[in-house]
Design a protein around this motif. Structure first.
Motif, PDB file in Angstrom:
ATOM      1  N   LYS A 117       0.834  -1.212   0.000  1.00 51.81           N
ATOM      2  CA  LYS A 117       0.000   0.000   0.000  1.00 51.81           C
ATOM      3  C   LYS A 117       0.862   1.253   0.000  1.00 51.81           C
ATOM      4  O   LYS A 117       0.574   2.233  -0.701  1.00 51.81           O
ATOM      5  CB  LYS A 117      -0.939  -0.004   1.208  1.00 51.81           C
ATOM      6  CG  LYS A 117      -1.823   1.239   1.310  1.00 51.81           C
ATOM      7  CD  LYS A 117      -2.824   1.119   2.440  1.00 51.81           C
ATOM      8  CE  LYS A 117      -3.844   0.040   2.146  1.00 51.81           C
ATOM      9  NZ  LYS A 117      -4.917  -0.009   3.181  1.00 51.81           N
ATOM     10  N   GLN A 120       2.380   1.846  -3.425  1.00 59.67           N
ATOM     11  CA  GLN A 120       1.409   2.353  -4.396  1.00 59.67           C
ATOM     12  C   GLN A 120       1.023   3.803  -4.119  1.00 59.67           C
ATOM     13  O   GLN A 120       0.880   4.608  -5.048  1.00 59.67           O
ATOM     14  CB  GLN A 120       0.149   1.473  -4.395  1.00 59.67           C
ATOM     15  CG  GLN A 120       0.378   0.032  -4.783  1.00 59.67           C
ATOM     16  CD  GLN A 120       0.922  -0.118  -6.194  1.00 59.67           C
ATOM     17  OE1 GLN A 120       0.600   0.675  -7.092  1.00 59.67           O
ATOM     18  NE2 GLN A 120       1.763  -1.130  -6.410  1.00 59.67           N
ATOM     19  N   GLU A 121       0.864   4.155  -2.850  1.00 58.92           N
ATOM     20  CA  GLU A 121       0.343   5.475  -2.503  1.00 58.92           C
ATOM     21  C   GLU A 121       1.429   6.533  -2.312  1.00 58.92           C
ATOM     22  O   GLU A 121       1.167   7.722  -2.540  1.00 58.92           O
ATOM     23  CB  GLU A 121      -0.501   5.374  -1.223  1.00 58.92           C
ATOM     24  CG  GLU A 121      -1.748   4.523  -1.380  1.00 58.92           C
ATOM     25  CD  GLU A 121      -2.555   4.443  -0.097  1.00 58.92           C
ATOM     26  OE1 GLU A 121      -2.110   5.011   0.936  1.00 58.92           O
ATOM     27  OE2 GLU A 121      -3.630   3.806  -0.122  1.00 58.92           O
TER      28      GLU A 121
END
Length: 254
Positions: A117, A120-121
């Protein structure tokens, strides 16, 4: 007859003086009453005009509705316009649980839910540059902890390897290709190439490096003075710095 006329004249003058005295007394009483009324009733429209035809302005006197309204907003409703605020924080349970699961068995594998996560962020957006091939090499060096950053001109030219290749330049960023003042350069692994980077790119790279440094410390068991909650919020602070960097906010050394 002359004496009688003088007596009448004297009597008349005496009566005139008495009348004028009464008038003076009445005028003084009227002025006193007017002052009393004005001081006890500030909204009264019967105020005496000032020289030049101006009307004295007192608190509560509605000489101009728009002015009175503006003053009412700026003074009476000040607490509404400028509320008192404070910084608050609350843990997202999903992120917190993912971190705790990772903390129990820490790994640097980017496919684990916790790191995936963040990649990706934060990490991918932060290290995405127009020179994509070089950007991928930068990410790999950050992951392997083999990237070095140094100020431009730190070493004299005679100490630089003869085979060294400098990419970009003091006025051109190697990661963006834009004309920028570059005060630092990076070297990737054992490569002899140096890449000049702008302050903006440097801050994005260092924000990602700071994140990796901290989670490596956790993985290696070096973070002993913090409990799980403190570690979580430190990770969130490092993510916040990456988020600001990818949006264009950065700090430059003067």
């Amino acid at each position: 007859m002359v004496r009688e006329a003088n007596v009448k004249q004297a009597t008349a003058e005496k009566q005139l003086k008495e009348a004028q005295g009464k008038i003076d007394v009445l005028q003084a009483e009227v002025a006193a009453l007017k002052t009393l009324v004005l001081s006890s009733s500030p909204t009264s429209p019967t105020q005496e005009p000032l020289p030049g035809g101006k009307t004295p302005f007192k608190k509560g006197h509605t000489r101009n509705k728009s002015t009175s309204s503006a003053m009412g907003v700026s003074h009476q409703d000040l607490s509404v316009i400028q509320p008192i605020v404070k910084d608050c924080k609350e843990a997202d349970l999903s992120l917190y649980n993912e971190f705790r699961s990772w903390k129990d068995e820490p790994t640097m594998d980017r496919t684990c839910p916790f790191l995936d996560k963040i990649y990706q962020e934060d990490i991918f957006p932060c290290l995405t540059f127009s020179k994509s091939e070089l950007a991928s090499a930068v990410l790999e060096a950050v992951e392997n902890n083999t990237l070095s950053i140094e100020p431009v001109g730190l070493q004299p030219v005679r100490f630089v390897k003869a085979s060294a290749v400098e990419c970009g330049g003091p006025k051109k960023c190697a990661l963006t290709g834009q004309s920028k003042s570059c005060k630092h350069r990076i070297k990737l692994g054992d490569s002899s190439n140096y890449y000049y980077i702008s302050p903006f790119c440097r801050y994005r790279i260092t924000s990602v490096c700071n994140f990796f440094t901290y989670i490596r410390y956790i993985q290696q068991g070096l973070v002993k003075q913090q409990d799980v909650d403190q570690m979580f919020w430190e990770v969130m602070q490092l993510r916040k710095e990456m988020s600001l960097a990818k949006l264009g906010y950065f700090k430059e050394e003067l």
